[in-house]
Design a protein around this motif. Structure first.
Motif, mmCIF file in Angstrom:
data_model
loop_
_atom_site.group_PDB
_atom_site.id
_atom_site.type_symbol
_atom_site.label_atom_id
_atom_site.label_comp_id
_atom_site.label_asym_id
_atom_site.label_seq_id
_atom_site.Cartn_x
_atom_site.Cartn_y
_atom_site.Cartn_z
ATOM 1 N N LEU A 89 52.608 3.026 44.961
ATOM 2 C CA LEU A 89 52.142 2.212 43.855
ATOM 3 C C LEU A 89 52.660 2.861 42.585
ATOM 4 O O LEU A 89 52.363 4.018 42.311
ATOM 5 N N GLY A 90 53.502 2.138 41.860
ATOM 6 C CA GLY A 90 54.153 2.745 40.712
ATOM 7 C C GLY A 90 55.169 3.799 41.114
ATOM 8 O O GLY A 90 55.478 4.704 40.331
ATOM 9 N N GLY A 91 55.660 3.695 42.356
ATOM 10 C CA GLY A 91 56.655 4.655 42.838
ATOM 11 C C GLY A 91 56.075 5.987 43.275
ATOM 12 O O GLY A 91 56.819 6.910 43.616
ATOM 13 N N VAL A 92 54.750 6.123 43.286
ATOM 14 C CA VAL A 92 54.084 7.387 43.619
ATOM 15 C C VAL A 92 53.175 7.159 44.819
ATOM 16 O O VAL A 92 52.550 6.103 44.948
ATOM 17 N N ALA A 93 53.115 8.155 45.704
ATOM 18 C CA ALA A 93 52.286 8.042 46.905
ATOM 19 C C ALA A 93 51.643 9.387 47.208
ATOM 20 O O ALA A 93 52.052 10.429 46.687
ATOM 21 N N ASP A 94 50.630 9.340 48.071
ATOM 22 C CA ASP A 94 50.084 10.590 48.595
ATOM 23 C C ASP A 94 49.970 10.485 50.108
ATOM 24 O O ASP A 94 50.046 9.405 50.683
ATOM 25 N N VAL A 95 49.842 11.637 50.729
ATOM 26 C CA VAL A 95 49.661 11.741 52.179
ATOM 27 C C VAL A 95 48.269 12.305 52.396
ATOM 28 O O VAL A 95 47.973 13.427 51.975
ATOM 29 N N ASP A 96 47.385 11.525 53.021
ATOM 30 C CA ASP A 96 45.998 11.931 53.220
ATOM 31 C C ASP A 96 45.808 12.416 54.652
ATOM 32 O O ASP A 96 45.957 11.641 55.606
ATOM 33 N N LEU A 97 45.447 13.683 54.778
ATOM 34 C CA LEU A 97 45.258 14.297 56.087
ATOM 35 C C LEU A 97 43.855 14.875 56.206
ATOM 36 O O LEU A 97 43.332 15.444 55.238
ATOM 37 N N ARG A 141 43.482 1.335 43.955
ATOM 38 C CA ARG A 141 43.702 -0.054 44.341
ATOM 39 C C ARG A 141 42.402 -0.864 44.339
ATOM 40 O O ARG A 141 42.342 -1.931 44.947
ATOM 41 N N LEU A 142 41.401 -0.351 43.664
ATOM 42 C CA LEU A 142 40.091 -0.995 43.727
ATOM 43 C C LEU A 142 40.154 -2.461 43.341
ATOM 44 O O LEU A 142 39.732 -3.343 44.098
ATOM 45 N N MET A 143 40.678 -2.762 42.157
ATOM 46 C CA MET A 143 40.652 -4.136 41.665
ATOM 47 C C MET A 143 41.732 -5.000 42.291
ATOM 48 O O MET A 143 41.563 -6.211 42.429
ATOM 49 N N SER A 144 42.835 -4.401 42.702
ATOM 50 C CA SER A 144 43.901 -5.202 43.295
ATOM 51 C C SER A 144 43.535 -5.676 44.697
ATOM 52 O O SER A 144 44.096 -6.654 45.208
ATOM 53 N N ARG A 145 42.576 -5.012 45.360
ATOM 54 C CA ARG A 145 42.187 -5.387 46.716
ATOM 55 C C ARG A 145 40.810 -6.035 46.796
ATOM 56 O O ARG A 145 40.446 -6.594 47.825
ATOM 57 N N ALA A 199 50.486 4.368 38.735
ATOM 58 C CA ALA A 199 49.846 3.210 39.374
ATOM 59 C C ALA A 199 49.267 2.285 38.314
ATOM 60 O O ALA A 199 49.422 1.062 38.388
ATOM 61 N N ALA A 200 48.603 2.879 37.322
ATOM 62 C CA ALA A 200 48.016 2.064 36.257
ATOM 63 C C ALA A 200 49.099 1.308 35.493
ATOM 64 O O ALA A 200 48.931 0.131 35.151
ATOM 65 N N GLN A 201 50.224 1.959 35.232
ATOM 66 C CA GLN A 201 51.319 1.296 34.530
ATOM 67 C C GLN A 201 51.855 0.128 35.357
ATOM 68 O O GLN A 201 52.143 -0.950 34.807
ATOM 69 N N ALA A 202 52.007 0.340 36.657
ATOM 70 C CA ALA A 202 52.506 -0.737 37.520
ATOM 71 C C ALA A 202 51.532 -1.915 37.533
ATOM 72 O O ALA A 202 51.939 -3.084 37.450
ATOM 73 N N PRO A 228 46.877 -7.724 34.502
ATOM 74 C CA PRO A 228 47.075 -6.401 33.909
ATOM 75 C C PRO A 228 45.835 -5.507 33.903
ATOM 76 O O PRO A 228 45.946 -4.283 34.059
ATOM 77 N N ASN A 229 44.659 -6.094 33.746
ATOM 78 C CA ASN A 229 43.459 -5.266 33.640
ATOM 79 C C ASN A 229 43.072 -4.582 34.947
ATOM 80 O O ASN A 229 42.114 -3.797 34.975
ATOM 81 N N GLN A 230 43.822 -4.848 36.026
ATOM 82 C CA GLN A 230 43.633 -4.067 37.250
ATOM 83 C C GLN A 230 43.912 -2.589 36.989
ATOM 84 O O GLN A 230 43.470 -1.720 37.746
ATOM 85 N N ALA A 231 44.618 -2.297 35.910
ATOM 86 C CA ALA A 231 44.971 -0.916 35.578
ATOM 87 C C ALA A 231 43.784 -0.112 35.063
ATOM 88 O O ALA A 231 43.830 1.122 35.029
ATOM 89 N N LEU A 232 42.712 -0.785 34.661
ATOM 90 C CA LEU A 232 41.615 -0.087 33.992
ATOM 91 C C LEU A 232 40.942 0.947 34.887
ATOM 92 O O LEU A 232 40.673 2.075 34.450
ATOM 93 N N PHE A 233 40.654 0.586 36.146
ATOM 94 C CA PHE A 233 39.896 1.542 36.961
ATOM 95 C C PHE A 233 40.682 2.827 37.234
ATOM 96 O O PHE A 233 40.134 3.921 37.037
ATOM 97 N N PRO A 234 41.932 2.773 37.711
ATOM 98 C CA PRO A 234 42.639 4.046 37.913
ATOM 99 C C PRO A 234 42.820 4.833 36.621
ATOM 100 O O PRO A 234 42.812 6.068 36.644
ATOM 101 N N LEU A 235 42.959 4.147 35.494
ATOM 102 C CA LEU A 235 43.071 4.847 34.212
ATOM 103 C C LEU A 235 41.787 5.599 33.909
ATOM 104 O O LEU A 235 41.805 6.810 33.622
ATOM 105 N N LEU A 236 40.657 4.912 33.975
ATOM 106 C CA LEU A 236 39.378 5.548 33.663
ATOM 107 C C LEU A 236 39.050 6.636 34.682
ATOM 108 O O LEU A 236 38.555 7.714 34.324
#
Length: 317
Positions: free
Chosen positions: A41-49, A181-185, A244-247, A254-262
């Motif tokens: 998301l926004g070209g950035v990812a993580d690996v959760d183990l 991804r809270l608001m996008s999903r 992710a927020a920028q994407a 656009p306001n889907q960006a608010l939660f990851p930003l905050l």
């Protein structure tokens, strides 16, 4: 370097391989966005183990910057955290995570046993309702902690209220919505339950009506400026959320960006910037935040009771 889901999985497998010689290691599994689809998301990812140990783990949490666009997050628990496993299927976070987890190391079939218990009756209405009620209880506890004056701790509790209340909706359909991804999903889950208007409710909780036109871009720029002073792990985490927020800010909503930003501002303890951004979206009036949150949680509680009656599982025994 260009990363793909396959390369990210190899990174996960490498981390497991490095720990297999530890006789205390019981099992390991992959979770998060990498097992759910596109992790970027926004070209950035993580690996959760997640690593499970027979006894106490060497460390509970580790975030390893792998690249400027990839971080590896490792959680470690003793086996007692998974016992008895059937209780985990009613946990709004652990239940969906274990249901969808991909085992990477499980020589004693402990994880296989845990997943079998979690997946058994996972989608039964009674089990789903218990997950929803547990998520609601987490949200209500966060609401009860809200108290003036504004502080990072208060902001964190408020965002937990939003996160867990949104996941009341998601966990009924067997999912967990992460902060990025809270608001996008959320819309998909709300639509499946016949309440698409809930998305607008959560946007109001985030102060979205206060953010119009160039205001969101200004808030993101302010956060990006604050992140310039960071390095190492903190800088990777900043990119993880802010890109992710920028994407999302350039998406159809656009306001889907608010939660990851905050969320990032609070997670990174950027107190001065967080205070200014929260004020800009109207989330500095604690009394109003409590009022909004209380009304929203009451509506969710009424829905859960109504849904449970429709499914024939209310009241719960």
């Amino acid at each position: 370097m260009r990363f793909t889901p396959a390369k990210l999985r190899r990174i996960a497998e490498q981390q497991v391989e490095e720990r297999r010689r530890d006789l205390n290691l019981l099992a390991a599994y992959l979770t998060g966005s990498l097992v759910e689809g596109d992790p970027f998301l926004g070209g950035v990812a993580d690996v959760d183990l997640v690593f499970i140990y027979n006894d106490a783990p060497p460390e509970a949490y580790l975030c390893k910057p792998w690249h400027e666009t990839v971080c590896v997050e490792i959680w470690a628990y003793g086996r007692e955290a998974f016992e008895p496993p059937r209780r985990l299927r009613t946990d709004p976070l652990w239940g969906p995570a274990l249901f969808h987890a991909q085992p990477l190391y499980d020589p004693q079939h402990f994880l296989d046993f845990v997943q079998s218990a979690v997946r058994s009756r996972f989608r039964d209405p009674e089990v789903a309702l218990r997950r929803g009620l547990n998520a609601l209880e987490q949200a209500r506890q966060a609401w009860e902690a809200l108290d003036a004056p504004w502080s990072l701790a208060v902001a964190r509790d408020y965002l937990r209220l939003v996160l867990y209340s949104a996941n009341v909706v998601a966990t009924l359909v067997g999912r967990w919505l992460p902060p990025r991804r809270l608001m996008s999903r959320l819309g998909e889950a709300a639509q499946r339950l016949g309440h698409p208007e809930w998305v607008a409710e959560v946007f109001r909780l985030l102060g979205a009506p206060q953010v119009k036109g160039a205001a969101l871009s200004a808030l993101l720029a302010q956060a990006e400026e604050a992140a310039q002073a960071l390095s190492g792990e903190a800088a990777v985490r900043a990119r993880y959320y802010l890109r992710a927020a920028q994407a999302l800010a350039h998406s159809e909503v656009p306001n889907q960006a608010l939660f990851p930003l905050l969320w990032w501002l609070v997670e990174a303890r950027m107190e001065e910037t967080a205070r200014e951004v929260f004020a800009a979206v109207g989330l500095d009036d604690i009394a109003h935040m409590r009022q909004m949150g209380d009304a929203w949680l009451d509506r969710l509680e009424e829905f859960l009771e109504h849904w449970g009656r429709q499914q024939g599982v209310w009241p719960l025994e």
